[in-house]
Scaffold this motif. Structure first.
Motif, PDB file in Angstrom:
ATOM      1  N   VAL A 147      10.001  -3.953   9.145  1.00 43.60           N
ATOM      2  CA  VAL A 147       9.022  -3.349  10.049  1.00 43.60           C
ATOM      3  C   VAL A 147       8.428  -2.098   9.419  1.00 43.60           C
ATOM      4  N   ARG A 148       9.268  -1.280   8.809  1.00 43.76           N
ATOM      5  CA  ARG A 148       8.780  -0.053   8.187  1.00 43.76           C
ATOM      6  C   ARG A 148       7.827  -0.357   7.031  1.00 43.76           C
ATOM      7  N   LEU A 149       8.186  -1.303   6.184  1.00 41.59           N
ATOM      8  CA  LEU A 149       7.301  -1.671   5.074  1.00 41.59           C
ATOM      9  C   LEU A 149       5.982  -2.257   5.580  1.00 41.59           C
ATOM     10  N   ALA A 150       6.069  -3.066   6.626  1.00 41.46           N
ATOM     11  CA  ALA A 150       4.863  -3.697   7.175  1.00 41.46           C
ATOM     12  C   ALA A 150       3.915  -2.651   7.747  1.00 41.46           C
ATOM     13  N   ARG A 151       4.474  -1.678   8.461  1.00 41.05           N
ATOM     14  CA  ARG A 151       3.619  -0.633   9.015  1.00 41.05           C
ATOM     15  C   ARG A 151       3.010   0.236   7.923  1.00 41.05           C
ATOM     16  N   LYS A 152       3.777   0.495   6.885  1.00 45.19           N
ATOM     17  CA  LYS A 152       3.249   1.272   5.771  1.00 45.19           C
ATOM     18  C   LYS A 152       2.099   0.526   5.090  1.00 45.19           C
ATOM     19  N   ALA A 153       2.224  -0.797   5.020  1.00 48.72           N
ATOM     20  CA  ALA A 153       1.160  -1.619   4.423  1.00 48.72           C
ATOM     21  C   ALA A 153       0.043  -1.938   5.403  1.00 48.72           C
TER      22      ALA A 153
END
Length: 698
Positions: A531-537
């Protein structure tokens, strides 16, 4: 309810702000109810007086150019003599029947009655000679004068009065009857030269200027309104369309009924997962064309160019074709109401909206926007042409104009949709198909990283995406979204790929050195890491939701059992994923596909996926894949019993379709293979051509 009230309030405010209730209404010939004076001194060209002068010059008879045809007189005289000679022949034949003779005489001269033919047969030779001679004289006399086409009937009527008085009355009537059909116009209007003369005369008229002094009375109270007075009133903008308060309340009532119907429709058919942003989007795409249309549709030159269909096309891309088609009809009705209850505007808007939405729905290429614009142009042009045909106002020039207007409408609708769909999708958190196709490209940073740093997880995601895409399609979901969401569902594993068995290859399992709680926590964290990586991207929120929900609140059974076997006090909640459970069909199917693929792959690697047949010996016997169906059934049943699918809208019937789809695809992936036999090489010889050319099926 709040959505409907807000939409209606904005429409009523716009309508009120643009309502002209104090407008003066006068027509030519109407009695004025007040005295109107010029507000300023002005000199302008009077189109009324100028047109009257030009029409007078155009209609002048001196502009008519006649052309004499010298061949008419000899041709018609010869035709009459030929007819008279034929009658002589009939009269001389005494052996024929009377009825036959009458018919033959009538056939020689057009318009001759049976009584007149009888009379000709009954004449003596002397009397017939006088009638014949008089008929020729009458025709020669008539053709000596100029006869125009419009004068032919009058000349024919005068033939009897011009007959010689020395003949008896029956003889005079017969002579006139014989000569009348041969009277023909011998002068014709030269249309080309006459038209040129008329146009030249009209163009030669100079514009007529009118000067009106400030305070000069244009029309007095109680006087009829003349065309010249109306022209002055229009020049000084003292007239405007009639809009009364009674009409205002009538229009508001229509808007209220239509808005109520729209709210009821959305309440009944809108998806349960709709949020406030979806309603705001629908309200916005309705308000913008309706408010702009209030100002634009009053101009006849612009009404067919107005790209109202862009609103429905935008909804087709962002939400759904059914919603887009209905909203397109609603926008058409709104526009029809505010533009004076125009059925034409409502119809054209609806047809164009449906045409554009049907083509652009689930667009996966930019070229689709061009085709959608063409569909809008064709629908608009065809509809406007048919309305013009019904009203009797269609000619080639009008047809060409309507087709051009339709093309402009289609180009504007396609352009507006293309320029706005991405912006609206990001603002309202809606993922479009074009955006999904872009995210599915392997060169996307997260996918590229996943393939390089966690190749086992990447391969797993590819297989699961095939399962989920096919299963979602059979239950009527969005297969493209399911495929792309699965590609990113395990993206969190790139941070610690070696902690997941599919990436360990032949290396030692790092979890052997960790306690069960630590291992479970690491496994759980791949969801939050993803989730964190997806939001960052900046991935779309629906994909982030799938990352959060693809494990639901399932139990990590392997490490939970290890903890139990160690004799420690264990809380089951410590070994469950944080959730939430799947909220949509797509998320539920992705959970099942993820779990099923992992279970089947583990069984295949352990050699438990296939059973030997009764006569099988491991090499040539029959191998059955009954275990595969058992594994799929077991995983699905476990997820159902655990309540993981309780919050998504999958039915048992759909789950059965999903199960069948999984089995069909997995049997194709994990189909049994036969072992290739070793070829025995004889010393000094090469392999037989037949041996090298034959391969066992894979």
């Amino acid at each position: 309810m709040a959505f409907g009230l807000a939409l209606l309030a904005i429409l009523v405010l716009v309508l009120y702000a643009t309502w002209e209730s104090d407008a003066l209404t006068l027509k030519v010939g109407q009695i004025a109810d007040r005295t109107l004076k010029a507000p300023r001194t002005a000199t302008f060209v009077s189109e009324t007086r100028t047109e009257a002068k030009r029409q007078e010059a155009y209609d002048d008879v001196r502009n008519i150019v006649l052309r004499t045809d010298p061949a008419v007189a000899p041709n018609q005289t010869a035709a009459l003599r030929q007819a008279l000679t034929a009658i002589d022949t009939v009269r001389s034949d005494r052996n024929q029947e009377r009825t036959r003779a009458v018919d033959r005489i009538r056939g020689t001269v057009e318009g001759l009655t049976a009584e007149e033919a009888q009379a000709i047969l009954s004449l003596s030779d002397e009397s017939w000679a006088r009638v014949r001679s008089e008929a020729e004289r009458l025709l020669d006399t008539a053709l000596m004068n100029q006869i125009r086409a419009e004068d032919v009937a009058e000349v024919k009527e005068q033939m009897l009065s011009r007959a010689s008085l020395f003949l008896s009355n029956p003889e005079r009537q017969l002579a006139a009857a014989l000569s009348r059909p041969f009277v023909q116009a011998n002068v014709h209007v030269d249309e080309e030269r006459t038209q040129a003369a008329r146009e030249a005369a009209a163009q030669a008229v100079e514009p007529v200027y009118v000067t009106v002094q400030e305070g000069e009375v244009i029309v007095r109270d109680g006087d009829p309104v003349t065309r010249e007075a109306m022209e002055k009133l229009e020049y000084f903008e003292l007239l405007s369309p009639s809009e009364t308060w009674d009409q205002f309340f009538g229009v508001v009532s229509l808007l209220l009924l239509l808005t109520s119907a729209l709210v009821l429709y959305l309440y009944r058919v809108a998806p349960a997962d709709w949020q406030a942003r979806h309603l705001i989007l629908v309200g916005l795409v309705i308000l913008v064309p309706v408010v702009v249309g209030r100002f634009v549709l009053g101009h006849p030159d612009l009404r067919y160019m107005f790209p109202a269909a862009a609103a429905a096309m935008l909804l087709a891309i962002l939400i759904d074709f059914q919603i887009a088609a209905v909203i397109g009809g609603v926008i058409g009705l709104y526009l029809g109401i505010i533009s004076g209850t125009s059925y034409e505007i409502a119809f054209i808007t609806f047809v164009a909206s449906v045409a554009g939405s049907a083509v652009i729905w689930r667009a996966d290429r930019t070229m689709t926007f061009l085709w959608a614009g063409g569909a809008v142009a064709l629908a608009t042009g065809a509809s406007a042409t048919l309305f013009a045909l019904v009203s009797g106002n269609l000619d080639m020039m009008r047809f060409g104009s309507l087709m051009v207007d339709g093309a402009v409408n289609g180009a504007l609708a396609a352009s507006l949709t293309f320029l706005s769909f991405s912006l609206f999708g990001r603002v309202f958190g809606i993922t479009t198909h074009l955006q999904l196709l872009e995210l599915a490209h392997p060169n996307q940073p997260l996918l590229y990283r996943l393939a390089r740093e966690a190749p086992g997880t990447y391969h797993h995601s590819i297989v699961v995406s095939n399962l989920a895409e096919s299963a979602v399609e059979v239950v009527g979901g969005d297969p493209l979204f399911a495929r792309v969401a699965v590609l990113y569902h395990d993206i969190g594993k790139v941070l610690r790929p070696s902690f997941f068995v599919e990436n360990q290859a032949n290396r030692a399992n790092v979890h052997e050195a960790l306690d069960p709680r630590t291992s479970a926590r690491i496994i759980q964290e791949h969801v939050s890491d993803g989730v964190r990586l997806a939001r960052k991207a900046r991935l779309p929120q629906p994909i982030i939701d799938v990352i959060q929900q693809h494990h639901g609140t399932t139990l990590i059974k392997y490490f939970y059992n290890r903890a139990l076997n160690s004799g420690e006090d264990v809380e089951e909640s410590e070994f469950r994923y944080p959730g939430p459970r799947p909220q949509t069909r797509e998320a539920g199917i992705i959970m099942l596909a993820d779990s099923v693929e992992a279970a089947v792959r583990a069984a295949a690697q352990a050699g438990r996926l296939f059973e030997e047949g009764a006569e099988g010996n491991g090499t040539g016997g029959e191998r059955r894949t009954g275990k595969l169906a058992e594994i799929v059934d077991s995983v699905i049943r476990e997820r159902l019993d655990d309540g993981q699918l309780d919050e998504c809208d999958l039915t048992l019937k759909q789950i059965e379709l999903v199960r069948q789809t999984f089995i069909s695809i997995l049997e194709g992936i994990y189909h049994p293979r036969i072992e290739y036999p070793e070829l025995k090489r004889v010393a000094g010889t090469s392999l037989a051509p037949e041996a090298t050319a034959t391969e066992a099926p894979s």
